[in-house]
Design an enzyme around this catalytic site. Structure first.
Site, PDB file in Angstrom:
ATOM      1  N   MET A   1       0.852  -1.186   0.000  1.00 23.59           N
ATOM      2  CA  MET A   1       0.000   0.000   0.000  1.00 23.59           C
ATOM      3  C   MET A   1       0.894   1.245   0.000  1.00 23.59           C
ATOM      4  O   MET A   1       2.072   1.163  -0.213  1.00 23.59           O
ATOM      5  CB  MET A   1      -0.940  -0.006   1.210  1.00 23.59           C
ATOM      6  CG  MET A   1      -1.774  -1.264   1.307  1.00 23.59           C
ATOM      7  SD  MET A   1      -3.070  -1.360   0.058  1.00 23.59           S
ATOM      8  CE  MET A   1      -4.419  -0.585   0.930  1.00 23.59           C
ATOM      9  N   CYS A   2       0.295   2.374   0.303  1.00 24.37           N
ATOM     10  CA  CYS A   2       1.018   3.626   0.195  1.00 24.37           C
ATOM     11  C   CYS A   2       0.550   4.525   1.327  1.00 24.37           C
ATOM     12  O   CYS A   2      -0.292   4.149   2.130  1.00 24.37           O
ATOM     13  CB  CYS A   2       0.714   4.309  -1.143  1.00 24.37           C
ATOM     14  SG  CYS A   2       0.812   3.191  -2.553  1.00 24.37           S
ATOM     15  N   GLU A   3       1.096   5.730   1.383  1.00 23.62           N
ATOM     16  CA  GLU A   3       0.566   6.713   2.331  1.00 23.62           C
ATOM     17  C   GLU A   3       0.346   8.038   1.625  1.00 23.62           C
ATOM     18  O   GLU A   3       1.092   8.414   0.723  1.00 23.62           O
ATOM     19  CB  GLU A   3       1.499   6.875   3.539  1.00 23.62           C
ATOM     20  CG  GLU A   3       1.477   5.630   4.404  1.00 23.62           C
ATOM     21  CD  GLU A   3       1.751   5.909   5.883  1.00 23.62           C
ATOM     22  OE1 GLU A   3       1.467   7.040   6.361  1.00 23.62           O
ATOM     23  OE2 GLU A   3       2.230   4.992   6.555  1.00 23.62           O
ATOM     24  N   ILE A  78       3.729   8.645  -0.756  1.00 24.36           N
ATOM     25  CA  ILE A  78       4.884   7.746  -0.761  1.00 24.36           C
ATOM     26  C   ILE A  78       4.360   6.363  -1.122  1.00 24.36           C
ATOM     27  O   ILE A  78       3.301   5.939  -0.674  1.00 24.36           O
ATOM     28  CB  ILE A  78       5.654   7.742   0.571  1.00 24.36           C
ATOM     29  CG1 ILE A  78       4.728   7.485   1.758  1.00 24.36           C
ATOM     30  CG2 ILE A  78       6.414   9.064   0.758  1.00 24.36           C
ATOM     31  CD1 ILE A  78       5.483   7.362   3.077  1.00 24.36           C
ATOM     32  N   ASN A 108      -4.283   5.891  -2.507  1.00 27.42           N
ATOM     33  CA  ASN A 108      -3.801   4.814  -1.647  1.00 27.42           C
ATOM     34  C   ASN A 108      -4.799   3.662  -1.748  1.00 27.42           C
ATOM     35  O   ASN A 108      -6.004   3.869  -1.571  1.00 27.42           O
ATOM     36  CB  ASN A 108      -3.685   5.327  -0.198  1.00 27.42           C
ATOM     37  CG  ASN A 108      -3.811   4.213   0.825  1.00 27.42           C
ATOM     38  OD1 ASN A 108      -4.801   4.142   1.548  1.00 27.42           O
ATOM     39  ND2 ASN A 108      -2.841   3.335   0.879  1.00 27.42           N
TER      40      ASN A 108
END
Lengths: 261, 261
Positions: A1-3, A78, A108
Site C-alpha cells: 500500500m502507500c501513504e 509515498i 492509496n
C-alpha cells in the site's frame, strides 16, 4: 500500500514539518520505499518534486524538507508498489489539465479489474491502477461537470464516482483542482485543522517538535490530511469509510457522508 | 524574450554543466529573470523543477545544478516576461498528456493576435501566448496524427503547424513526447552534437570548464540545443529560420528545411 499527505491552508504555508515525518515512512519508519512525489499549488500554478527512489534516502526529498515552499494546497504520496513497476511514470501524484486548471491526484489502495473502467481523452502514461482510475475520474468530470460548477456540484459527482471506484477495491484519494482539495476515504484517512491558539506538535516518526505559534499569525487556518496521524500529541479525526470531505482555504467546505443502498 | 535549452542523449546524461551556464543568464549574465523551469524525461516518465524566481538566485535552480539527474531528453527555459504576469503558472516548460505520453514544450518569442488560434480540449492554465500556442498545437496533433504515427509523420505535421505559428510572430520551440525532441527555429537556435573523441568545453557564462572525456564512454552521443551557444571553444550550428530538426537518442533523425510559398 502507500501513504497520503495533503494540506489546505488559507495563507501560503510550508509543509516542511509534516513532510519531515512523512518522508521517514518511505524506507525508515515505514515500508513505502518505491518512490514518492509532492505537488504544491501556488495560485493556479503547480510545481512538483518526485523520485522513484525511497523518500528516506532521496536527495530531492531532503531538499523539500529543508527548503520551505509556501503553498495553499499540497498533495503528496509515498509508494509501496503493488500494480506497476517502480519507475518515474508510476510515481504519484498524477497531474492533468482539465477545463483550464491543473488537477492533481494521489491514491492509496489497490483496485481489481480496473482495466474495465472505460477511458476517453485522458490516457495513462504508466501502468498503475491508480493512474487508470484517475483518467476515468477526469473523464466523468469532463462529461458531467460544467466548467462553471461550484465545488458542491463537483463534490456530488466526485462522491458518486469515488464510490464506484471503491467497488473495485481500496480507494483512498486526494484530488485538487487548485481551488478545492477533495479527500475520499475508502478505508483509512485522518485529518486535523490547526488554528489559533496554536500549540506545540510532536512528530510520530522522528524526534522533531514544532511550536506552530512561532510560525503562524492568529488568523491562519491549516488542515492536514494523512493516512495515519503524523503527530502524537494532537487529536486527529478519522474519516468514515465512504465519506468525502472538501477543504478550501484550510476549512472544511463540504461533507458527503457514506451512502448505503 | 527568453532562452531555451534542450538535450537529447543515447544514455541517461546529466545536464549540470549546460545548466550552470544557462542559469546564470537568468539574472546575472542575461536579463531572463522572470522565472525558469526544467523538465527531465526518464523513460516515459517526466519530472520537472520550476520557480517564478530568477534562476540565478533560485535555491531550486542551484539544487538542479549540483544534483546530477540523468535523463535522455531535457527541455528547459528561462523567462523574460512579455505576455502574462510573473507567476508559477506562466513558467515554461508546459506539460500535457496526449495519446498516453507526456508532451513537454517551451517557447521563445512573442506572438501577436494569438487568441485567434482556436482551442479544443486543451486549455491554457496561465495567460501566456506560449501556452495558448501549445494548446493549439496539441489540438492539431490530436486531430491529425494517429497514435501509431512515426516521428517522420509527426514531424511533417509539426513543421506545417510551427510555420503557421510563426506567421503570428517569433516562434522558436522545443517539444518532446519522450521519444523524439523536435526543435523549430523561427529566428534563433543553435545546436551541437558531442561524440567520441570527447574534449574539453569552456562555458561562456561562467568560468567553468569540463572535460567530457572524463564523464562519458566512447559510445555516448549527446546533442545540446540552445538559443545562444553555451560554450566558447566549440562549433555550434545555427538552425535556419523555418527549419525543424528532430533528435532522438542524441542523433538528428529528421530535418525539415524552411519552405517557401
Amino acid at each position: 500500500m502507500c501513504e497520503l499527505l495533503g494540506m489546505s491552508a488559507n495563507v501560503p504555508t510550508d509543509i516542511c514539518f509534516s513532510w519531515a515525518g512523512m518522508m521517514n515512512r518511505g524506507g525508515a519508519t515505514g515500508p513505502h520505499k518505491d518512490g514518492w512525489g509532492i505537488a504544491f499549488y501556488e495560485g493556479r500554478g503547480i510545481r512538483e518534486f518526485r523520485d522513484p527512489a525511497p523518500s528516506y534516502t532521496s536527495e530531492i526529498a531532503r531538499f523539500v524538507r529543508n527548503y520551505p515552499i509556501k503553498s495553499e494546497t499540497v498533495i503528496s504520496h509515498i509508494r509501496q508498489a503493488n500494480v506497476g513497476n517502480i519507475c518515474l511514470e508510476n510515481t504519484h501524484p498524477f497531474i492533468r489539465e482539465l477545463h483550464g486548471s491543473y488537477w492533481c491526484y494521489a491514491h492509496n489502495g489497490q483496485l481489481q479489474n480496473f482495466t474495465e473502467l472505460p477511458l476517453g481523452q485522458f490516457r495513462p502514461v504508466g501502468t498503475t491502477d491508480s493512474e487508470h482510475a484517475f483518467c476515468w475520474l477526469l473523464q466523468q468530470i469532463a462529461g458531467e461537470v460544467p466548467t462553471t460548477a461550484s465545488s458542491a456540484e463537483l463534490g456530488a459527482v466526485l462522491h458518486r464516482c469515488c464510490r464506484t471506484l471503491s467497488d473495485y477495491g481500496v480507494f483512498n484519494m486526494l484530488l485538487s483542482n487548485a481551488q478545492t482539495l477533495f479527500v475520499y476515504c475508502s478505508t483509512k484517512l485522518h485529518w486535523i485543522t490547526r488554528r489559533a491558539p496554536f500549540g506545540k506538535a510532536q512528530l510520530q516518526d522522528n524526534e522533531l517538535t514544532v511550536n506552530f505559534a512561532e510560525h503562524t499569525t492568529p488568523t491562519d487556518v491549516v488542515s492536514v490530511i494523512a493516512t495515519e496521524p503524523l503527530t502524537t500529541n494532537e487529536t486527529w479525526t478519522a474519516l468514515a469509510p465512504g465519506e468525502l470531505i472538501a477543504f478550501a482555504a484550510g476549512e472544511v467546505v463540504g461533507r458527503w457522508p457514506a451512502t448505503r443502498d
